[in-house]
Design an enzyme around this catalytic site. Structure first.
Site, PDB file in Angstrom:
ATOM      1  N   ARG A  41       0.814  -1.219   0.000  1.00 56.12           N
ATOM      2  CA  ARG A  41       0.000   0.000   0.000  1.00 56.12           C
ATOM      3  C   ARG A  41       0.845   1.267   0.000  1.00 56.12           C
ATOM      4  O   ARG A  41       0.443   2.281  -0.573  1.00 56.12           O
ATOM      5  CB  ARG A  41      -0.946  -0.019   1.205  1.00 56.12           C
ATOM      6  CG  ARG A  41      -2.047  -1.029   1.003  1.00 56.12           C
ATOM      7  CD  ARG A  41      -2.872  -1.271   2.227  1.00 56.12           C
ATOM      8  NE  ARG A  41      -4.083  -2.016   1.864  1.00 56.12           N
ATOM      9  CZ  ARG A  41      -4.925  -2.531   2.732  1.00 56.12           C
ATOM     10  NH1 ARG A  41      -4.720  -2.390   4.032  1.00 56.12           N
ATOM     11  NH2 ARG A  41      -5.989  -3.187   2.324  1.00 56.12           N
ATOM     12  N   LYS A  98     -20.596 -17.546  -0.327  1.00 50.92           N
ATOM     13  CA  LYS A  98     -22.036 -17.401  -0.109  1.00 50.92           C
ATOM     14  C   LYS A  98     -22.702 -16.379  -1.017  1.00 50.92           C
ATOM     15  O   LYS A  98     -22.152 -15.320  -1.293  1.00 50.92           O
ATOM     16  CB  LYS A  98     -22.276 -16.943   1.334  1.00 50.92           C
ATOM     17  CG  LYS A  98     -22.005 -18.036   2.340  1.00 50.92           C
ATOM     18  CD  LYS A  98     -22.276 -17.517   3.727  1.00 50.92           C
ATOM     19  CE  LYS A  98     -22.213 -18.628   4.760  1.00 50.92           C
ATOM     20  NZ  LYS A  98     -22.467 -18.096   6.095  1.00 50.92           N
ATOM     21  N   GLY A 113     -10.298  -9.932  -1.436  1.00 51.55           N
ATOM     22  CA  GLY A 113      -9.174 -10.476  -0.673  1.00 51.55           C
ATOM     23  C   GLY A 113      -8.787 -11.875  -1.129  1.00 51.55           C
ATOM     24  O   GLY A 113      -7.624 -12.144  -1.482  1.00 51.55           O
ATOM     25  N   GLY A 160     -13.458  -3.868   0.593  1.00 48.59           N
ATOM     26  CA  GLY A 160     -14.813  -3.332   0.754  1.00 48.59           C
ATOM     27  C   GLY A 160     -15.190  -2.301  -0.297  1.00 48.59           C
ATOM     28  O   GLY A 160     -16.309  -2.324  -0.826  1.00 48.59           O
TER      29      GLY A 160
HETATM   30  P1  ADP Z   1     -13.341 -12.616  -1.931  1.00 49.18           P
HETATM   31  O1  ADP Z   1     -12.583 -12.453  -0.642  1.00 49.18           O
HETATM   32  O2  ADP Z   1     -12.411 -12.656  -3.120  1.00 49.18           O
HETATM   33  O3  ADP Z   1     -14.445 -11.620  -2.098  1.00 49.18           O
HETATM   34  P2  ADP Z   1     -15.067 -14.649  -0.811  1.00 49.18           P
HETATM   35  O4  ADP Z   1     -14.597 -14.277   0.544  1.00 49.18           O
HETATM   36  O5  ADP Z   1     -16.440 -14.316  -1.204  1.00 49.18           O
HETATM   37  O6  ADP Z   1     -14.034 -14.079  -1.917  1.00 49.18           O
HETATM   38  O7  ADP Z   1     -14.964 -16.222  -1.019  1.00 49.18           O
HETATM   39  C1  ADP Z   1     -13.784 -16.971  -0.838  1.00 49.18           C
HETATM   40  C2  ADP Z   1     -14.037 -18.257  -0.113  1.00 49.18           C
HETATM   41  O8  ADP Z   1     -15.024 -19.065  -0.753  1.00 49.18           O
HETATM   42  C3  ADP Z   1     -12.786 -19.098  -0.066  1.00 49.18           C
HETATM   43  O9  ADP Z   1     -12.382 -19.246   1.283  1.00 49.18           O
HETATM   44  C4  ADP Z   1     -13.195 -20.431  -0.685  1.00 49.18           C
HETATM   45  O10 ADP Z   1     -12.635 -21.552  -0.015  1.00 49.18           O
HETATM   46  C5  ADP Z   1     -14.694 -20.410  -0.517  1.00 49.18           C
HETATM   47  N1  ADP Z   1     -15.339 -21.339  -1.472  1.00 49.18           N
HETATM   48  C6  ADP Z   1     -15.295 -21.287  -2.808  1.00 49.18           C
HETATM   49  N2  ADP Z   1     -15.974 -22.306  -3.363  1.00 49.18           N
HETATM   50  C7  ADP Z   1     -16.458 -23.054  -2.347  1.00 49.18           C
HETATM   51  C8  ADP Z   1     -17.266 -24.241  -2.270  1.00 49.18           C
HETATM   52  N3  ADP Z   1     -17.670 -24.885  -3.367  1.00 49.18           N
HETATM   53  N4  ADP Z   1     -17.568 -24.699  -1.036  1.00 49.18           N
HETATM   54  C9  ADP Z   1     -17.137 -24.049   0.067  1.00 49.18           C
HETATM   55  N5  ADP Z   1     -16.406 -22.920   0.062  1.00 49.18           N
HETATM   56  C10 ADP Z   1     -16.056 -22.425  -1.125  1.00 49.18           C
END
Ligand code: ADP
Ligand code: MG
Length: 403
Positions: free
Chosen positions: A42, A203, A361, A384
């Protein structure tokens, strides 16, 4: 959207910057361990802005927050801890000032020569910061001639140092902010069509607004990760023991209907990688059609046939925006779909046929894991702020710059 002013416009307003005081908001919310900065990314991002202003003869006062001190001084969160790291990156000596407004700052400015840089204390030590108190912003503005915001990652918050100051002083986007806004504009503001979005992650509930906004904006919505299971369930697929938000299946249906109306094609996996236990290389690992998932199995990644088809979709597109991994990429071999699709996107970007912007992230971690982050057109580390931008929201820190 991109009607903000940049450092290129300062000359018109001020002529010579020599001796003028620039209040520069950057992101110093750095990862620390045992009082040491462990990642200087950063600082590196804002170094060009700081050095450009300093080399033009401005006295540069750096403003930033660190942690959540909740409006009170807290020695564990003093920005004095990052001075050495900032000095290392800038390659010059800087001063630390334990205030953000008032006489002590004014006296420090008396000592500083044109081109000198100081770090002011953590803005969140004062309750006026997060409350965006106009009196607090005014007190900070009193010591400055101009305001530069180079912290896109804090622009989703309407705080005194991210929003209030921009209303009180001539204000400009720093180079890093400018780069981020230009990249985001190319990806969703005024993109070259066709546009694809990849949305993955755990999710649906955490990215509902992202999905709702994207279906109105993009030609192809590729859904992977755990959230694909909720969409599959909405289409009547039995997803077994998979992570799935069954209470959101009707929301998933609504999103698919909205997509239909806007001419956005939603892509769900038709083959998947499943296992009975969530562990690295489990004995029960297999690949199957989505309609063949057993009651005691979990979907942990998108299957190889779907990945190939999705790669073909990307080949027809000019723009890609990506948030969220396609599978549980931290555990092998459930990184396969994310790695393969990321490599396709990176190769297309390198060839020049695709503008690719990614953020989030875990997404950035996954692209680094795939070894292709440097080949994407732009990677946002803003977290965010990046997600709120993907939701189509106006970010207060950006809006204030466009005034
Ligand atoms: P970002 O931080 O890039 O916005 P998220 O936090 O929304 O991404 O999602 C990342 C998480 O989703 C990871 O820890 C990954 O393990 C989990 N994930 C992805 N696919 C699955 C799945 N099929 N079942 C359970 N967890 C999953
Ligand atoms: Mg995450």
């Amino acid at each position: 959207m991109s009607d903000f002013r940049t450092l290129d416009d300062i000359g018109d307003d001020f002529g010579d910057l020599r001796g003028k005081v620039a209040l520069v908001r950057i992101d110093l919310n750095l990862p620390m361990n045992g009082g040491q900065v462990t990642d200087k990314t950063r600082i590196v991002a804002s170094a060009p802005t700081i050095l450009e202003l300093a080399d033009a003869g401005a006295k540069v006062l750096l403003l930033a927050h660190f942690g959540r001190p909740k409006g009170a001084r807290n020695s564990m969160m003093s920005l004095s801890m990052v001075v050495d790291a900032v000095q290392d990156v800038l390659g010059r000596e800087i001063m630390f000032v334990p205030e953000v407004a008032g006489d002590i700052v004014a006296q420090s400015l008396g000592i500083m020569r044109p081109g000198d840089v100081s770090i002011l204390e953590n803005t969140r030590f004062w309750p006026g910061e997060e409350a965006n108190d106009p009196a607090f912003a005014k007190a900070m503005a009193a010591n400055g001639d101009l305001y530069v915001n180079d912290a896109f990652s804090a622009a989703h918050r309407a705080h005194a140092s991210t929003e209030g100051l921009a209303r009180l002083l001539p204000s400009y986007a720093g180079r890093s902010m400018q780069k981020e806004l230009d990249a985001l504009d190319k990806a969703l503001g005024n993109p070259e069509k066709p546009v694809a979005a990849v949305v993955g992650g755990a999710k649906v509930s955490s990215k509902l607004d992202v999905l709702k906004h994207l279906v109105t904006k993009v030609d192809h919505l590729i859904i992977g990760g755990g959230m694909a299971n909720t969409f599959l369930a909405a289409r009547g697929v039995d997803v077994g023991k998979s992570l799935c938000e069954h209470d959101l299946t009707s929301t998933a249906e609504e999103i698919m209907e909205a997509a239909d109306k806007s001419g956005c094609t939603v892509h769900l996996p038709y083959d998947v990688v499943v296992s009975k236990e969530f562990a690295a290389n489990p004995a029960s690992l297999r690949t199957c059609n989505v309609h063949e998932v057993a009651a005691d199995e979990m979907i942990l990644d998108v299957g190889p046939q779907a990945v190939e088809a999705l790669g073909d979709v990307l080949k027809t597109c000019r723009t890609l925006v990506w948030n969220g991994p396609m599978g549980a990429f931290e555990t092998e071999p459930f990184d396969a779909a994310t790695v393969a699709l990321a490599r396709t996107a990176a190769a297309l970007s390198k060839e020049g046929s695709l503008v690719s912007v990614a953020g989030g992230g875990d997404t950035v971690a996954a692209l680094n894991h795939a070894g292709v982050a440097q080949d994407f057109t732009y990677i946002s580390t803003a977290g965010g702020a990046f997600l709120e931008w993907m939701e189509g929201k106006e970010l207060p820190g950006v809006a204030a710059l466009s005034q």
